[in-house]
Each structure stands twice: as structure tokens, then as C-alpha cells.
Design a protein around this motif. Structure first.
Motif, mmCIF file in Angstrom:
data_model
loop_
_atom_site.group_PDB
_atom_site.id
_atom_site.type_symbol
_atom_site.label_atom_id
_atom_site.label_comp_id
_atom_site.label_asym_id
_atom_site.label_seq_id
_atom_site.Cartn_x
_atom_site.Cartn_y
_atom_site.Cartn_z
ATOM 1 N N ALA A 153 0.741 -1.305 -0.246
ATOM 2 C CA ALA A 153 -0.130 -0.022 0.013
ATOM 3 C C ALA A 153 0.969 1.205 0.018
ATOM 4 C CB ALA A 153 -0.882 -0.004 1.457
ATOM 5 N N TYR A 154 1.826 1.410 0.801
ATOM 6 C CA TYR A 154 2.757 2.228 0.881
ATOM 7 C C TYR A 154 3.680 2.641 -0.568
ATOM 8 C CZ TYR A 154 6.637 5.409 2.551
ATOM 9 O OH TYR A 154 7.565 6.568 2.569
ATOM 10 N N ILE A 155 3.867 1.528 -1.142
ATOM 11 C CA ILE A 155 4.638 1.848 -2.476
ATOM 12 C C ILE A 155 3.685 2.211 -3.485
ATOM 13 C CG2 ILE A 155 5.627 0.417 -4.252
ATOM 14 C CD1 ILE A 155 7.013 -0.881 -2.140
ATOM 15 N N ARG A 156 2.327 1.744 -3.652
ATOM 16 C CA ARG A 156 1.238 2.300 -4.390
ATOM 17 C C ARG A 156 0.788 3.725 -4.238
ATOM 18 N NH1 ARG A 156 -1.133 -2.049 -7.122
ATOM 19 N NH2 ARG A 156 -1.345 -3.798 -6.097
ATOM 20 N N LYS A 161 9.073 6.351 -5.360
ATOM 21 C CA LYS A 161 9.848 6.822 -4.054
ATOM 22 C C LYS A 161 10.590 5.550 -3.481
ATOM 23 C CE LYS A 161 7.245 10.773 -3.532
ATOM 24 N NZ LYS A 161 6.534 11.697 -2.769
ATOM 25 N N VAL A 162 10.280 4.292 -3.589
ATOM 26 C CA VAL A 162 10.842 3.132 -2.957
ATOM 27 C C VAL A 162 11.628 2.126 -3.982
ATOM 28 C CG1 VAL A 162 10.329 1.307 -1.400
ATOM 29 C CG2 VAL A 162 8.898 3.181 -1.339
ATOM 30 N N MET A 177 11.504 -10.326 -7.633
ATOM 31 C CA MET A 177 10.823 -9.038 -7.118
ATOM 32 C C MET A 177 10.117 -8.405 -8.538
ATOM 33 S SD MET A 177 10.231 -7.015 -4.592
ATOM 34 C CE MET A 177 11.331 -6.811 -3.241
ATOM 35 N N GLU A 178 10.803 -8.468 -9.555
ATOM 36 C CA GLU A 178 10.327 -8.185 -10.951
ATOM 37 C C GLU A 178 9.103 -8.946 -11.079
ATOM 38 O OE1 GLU A 178 11.176 -5.798 -13.305
ATOM 39 O OE2 GLU A 178 12.147 -5.058 -11.385
ATOM 40 N N GLN A 179 9.001 -10.097 -10.803
ATOM 41 C CA GLN A 179 7.825 -10.998 -11.301
ATOM 42 C C GLN A 179 6.608 -10.293 -10.145
ATOM 43 O OE1 GLN A 179 7.768 -15.000 -10.148
ATOM 44 N NE2 GLN A 179 6.408 -15.406 -12.115
ATOM 45 N N LYS A 183 3.547 -8.345 -11.376
ATOM 46 C CA LYS A 183 1.949 -8.834 -11.001
ATOM 47 C C LYS A 183 1.238 -7.842 -10.234
ATOM 48 C CE LYS A 183 0.793 -13.106 -9.025
ATOM 49 N NZ LYS A 183 0.309 -14.108 -10.092
ATOM 50 N N LEU A 184 1.781 -7.123 -9.521
ATOM 51 C CA LEU A 184 0.980 -6.205 -8.789
ATOM 52 C C LEU A 184 0.958 -4.647 -9.416
ATOM 53 C CD1 LEU A 184 2.355 -6.742 -5.147
ATOM 54 C CD2 LEU A 184 0.245 -7.717 -6.251
ATOM 55 N N GLY A 185 1.836 -4.639 -10.594
ATOM 56 C CA GLY A 185 1.935 -3.245 -11.348
ATOM 57 C C GLY A 185 2.540 -2.170 -10.488
ATOM 58 N N LEU A 186 3.453 -2.550 -9.619
ATOM 59 C CA LEU A 186 4.138 -1.380 -8.749
ATOM 60 C C LEU A 186 5.159 -0.781 -9.585
ATOM 61 C CD1 LEU A 186 4.757 -3.580 -5.680
ATOM 62 C CD2 LEU A 186 2.901 -2.039 -6.150
ATOM 63 N N THR A 187 5.429 0.503 -9.213
ATOM 64 C CA THR A 187 6.237 1.264 -9.718
ATOM 65 C C THR A 187 7.692 1.642 -8.719
ATOM 66 O OG1 THR A 187 4.804 2.896 -11.035
ATOM 67 C CG2 THR A 187 6.965 3.819 -10.870
ATOM 68 N N MET A 188 8.685 0.935 -9.044
ATOM 69 C CA MET A 188 9.800 0.869 -8.168
ATOM 70 C C MET A 188 11.091 0.816 -8.885
ATOM 71 S SD MET A 188 9.043 -2.317 -5.957
ATOM 72 C CE MET A 188 8.800 -4.052 -6.821
ATOM 73 N N GLU A 189 12.121 1.032 -8.586
ATOM 74 C CA GLU A 189 13.357 0.856 -9.028
ATOM 75 C C GLU A 189 14.166 -0.281 -8.487
ATOM 76 O OE1 GLU A 189 14.379 2.004 -12.194
ATOM 77 O OE2 GLU A 189 12.549 3.243 -11.908
ATOM 78 N N HIS A 190 15.036 -0.887 -9.210
ATOM 79 C CA HIS A 190 16.078 -1.945 -8.822
ATOM 80 C C HIS A 190 17.357 -1.504 -8.600
ATOM 81 C CE1 HIS A 190 18.575 -5.661 -9.788
ATOM 82 N NE2 HIS A 190 18.459 -5.646 -8.713
#
Length: 332
Positions: A153-156, A161-162, A177-179, A183-190
């Protein structure tokens, strides 16, 4: 002792020998019918002391007594397991050389397609899927959330930002983590690191928000309270950390991911040899004392026969290949 604490075990070579001493003797006469009367080597394509090396040495000592021949563990690190796997692929297919591979071997089939001196499938004869180690999600305490649902929820709510970390590009922790991201449609960087420990340090200080890795990598920090256990990526809860919910319990359907240790032989190794070795490995890892030792350090005992091992490897190559292509993951 925290609710996530499990008994520690000193995993030295001497301890491995002691473990082996308690195992029942297997039929040397039966083993000799298939195996050559010469020493065997198991190549570990990583440096000494890691998960693969530990699992290999725990198996090598009792296997030596079971077949009546020395079994030498040979560390051949380099190029994310390619150097050691290549040495095994070009060895004589006579049962005297095995290699213990991790999921990097499956990922390399796509990440390094056309660049490796062997084929991840065709250059080998499967022997045994020895153990699996379900991945565990750990979170930074610098994020204001208490469980996996809260982190999601925080990342959404804070897209981009995370960051998440891993032990390197193409590692199982990265691909899992990429999977999850896809799957969840999250926006985050590796943020890739050169190994687990530097990633773990940044997780503790809050430079990255979360990461996957194995229980053995996180155990000390869980016990010390410096990072937050979030979930385990297995179909059911694990005996070595029973209070930790699964990723699926947190509301992510059909999600499981693990690292694993698999024995392969050079392509063309006779079926009688691979079947005999698989039988001996299964007996070793499923012996109650050994199974408890493996469980204590975060392993799930397998000991699968060659046909099942080969099918598992094909499925892992297909699975991670799809993630790599979809997420456009490249090795620089």
C-alpha cells in the motif's frame, strides 16, 4: 529469543563430516554396479562458504561413503556460475564429475543466450534437485508499515519513491521481485549490489525499502530487530520460520519463488549412473538428522529423481525467461 528465531548451527566442514558419520551406510555393491571405480568431484561454481558450497559439502561426505570413493568439492567461481558449469559440461560423461547449480543457471539461459560455451539444458544430464530455499521478503524499518500488505500500500501511494535491492542482476531475488512488480503493477526501481551483504546493509539504514533473499541471509538481522520480516514466498508456511505468513496469505495470488541447489552431470552420462546418484542423494538428504540440519538453515529437502529434476529445470528456464523478457532485464 524472537518469534522468528530458529536454532543456529555451525556449518563448518568438520560439522559436515560429523553429520555424515551418523548416516546409515548404503549398499556399496549396488552403487558400484553403475559408478566408475574412481574418485568423483562436485564442482561448485561459487566461492567457498556460500549456500551452494554448504549444501554441497553436507552431501559430499556421506555420498563418498555411500559409493566407496572420495568425493571432492571443487570451487570454480566466475561469471555468475558460467565458469564452473562450463568445466562440468566439457568433462567426461562417466559419473566422475557433477556440478551443483543455482537458479542463476536457469536465468543465464535467457540472460546470456548465445554467449555461453554450453546450453543450460542440452549440455547436461539432470541428476537431482537436492534442496530448495524459499525466498523471504524483508523490509526496511524506515518505511511506515508493519506487514507486506502495508508495504504494498505504501509503494502504491508513493510510486517511484521506494527502491528495492538484490544481490545482483539476474539473481533469483532480483527476478522474483520483478515478477512481483509486474504482477502487482508497482512502480519501483531495482538497485543491484555485488552480493547480499551490501544490499542488506543498505536495507538496514533505509537506502532501499525491501528485498528478497534467503532465511540464512536474514536470520541474524531478524533476531536483532534491524529489519522487518514480511513474508515467505512458498506455497505454505515453512517449519523453520512458522510464524511468518506466505506472500499468498498477504493477498498476492499464485506467488512462490525459491532458490535451489541442483546436481547436474555432463550430457551423455549413462542413465544408470544418474539414477544411482539421485537415489543416494535422496537417501542422504531425507535421513532425519540431515533433514533437520538442512531445515535449520532454511532449506526444504527435495532429493528428486533425474526425470523430475530435468522437468523442474525446464520450467525454471521458461519461468524466469518470461520475466526477463517482459521486464527487459539485461546484463551490462
Amino acid at each position: 529469543m524472537t518469534k522468528y528465531e530458529a536454532p543456529r548451527r555451525a556449518l563448518t566442514r568438520r560439522a559436515a563430516i560429523t553429520l555424515g558419520a551418523g548416516l546409515p551406510m548404503l549398499s556399496r555393491g549396488a552403487a558400484a554396479q553403475a559408478l566408475p571405480n574412481r574418485p568423483m568431484r562436485i564442482i561448485v561454481p561459487y566461492t567457498p562458504g556460500g549456500t551452494t558450497d554448504i549444501a554441497t559439502r553436507l552431501v559430499a561426505e556421506p555420498l563418498s561413503r555411500a559409493i566407496g570413493q572420495p568425493v571432492v568439492v571443487e570451487n570454480r567461481p566466475g561469471a555468475n556460475s558460467i565458469v564452473g558449469a562450463a568445466a562440468a559440461a566439457t568433462a567426461a560423461p562417466d559419473g566422475t564429475t557433477l556440478v551443483m547449480v543455482l537458479p542463476a543457471h536457469a536465468a543465464n539461459a535467457t540472460l546470456q543466450a548465445g554467449k555461453m560455451p554450453f546450453n543450460a539444458l542440452d549440455s547436461f544430464s539432470p541428476v537431482s534437485l537436492v534442496v530448495q530455499s524459499p525466498l523471504i521478503m524483508a523490509g526496511s524499518k524506515h518505511i511506515n508499515a508493519e506487514d507486506l500488505q502495508g508495504y504494498i500500500a505504501y509503494i502504491r501511494a508513493n510510486p517511484g519513491k521506494v527502491n528495492y535491492g538484490s544481490s545482483g542482476i539476474g539473481a533469483t531475488a532480483h527476478l522474483a521481485m520483478e515478477q512481483l512488480r509486474l504482477k502487482l503493477g508497482l512502480t519501483m526501481e531495482h538497485v543491484p549490489y555485488r552480493g547480499t551483504q551490501p544490499a542488506l546493509q543498505d536495507l538496514m539504514v533505509g537506502n532501499i525499502g525491501w528485498m528478497f533473499d534467503t532465511y540464512s541471509s536474514f536470520q541474524a538481522q531478524f533476531e536483532g530487530g534491524t529489519i522487518r520480516p514480511l513474508a515467505i514466498a512458498s506455497p505454505t508456511r515453512a517449519a523453520f520460520i512458522p510464524n511468518l505468513p506466505t506472500v499468498m496469505e498477504a493477498g498476492v495470488p499464485d506467488f512462490a519463488a525459491s532458490t535451489w541447489c541442483m546436481l547436474l552431470a555432463p550430457a551423455g552420462t549413462p542413465d544408470a549412473i544418474t539414477a544411482r546418484l539421485a537415489q543416494e542423494v535422496r537417501t542422504i538428504v531425507q535421513e532425519p538428522a540431515m533433514a533437520r540440519r538442512l531445515q535449520d538453515i532454511g532449506f526444504v529437502v527435495e532429493g528428486r529423481p533425474p526425470a523430475e529434476t530435468g522437468a523442474f529445470l525446464r520450467a525454471e528456464i521458461d519461468r524466469w525467461g518470461e520475466v526477463i523478457r517482459t521486464a527487459n532485464i539485461r546484463v551490462e
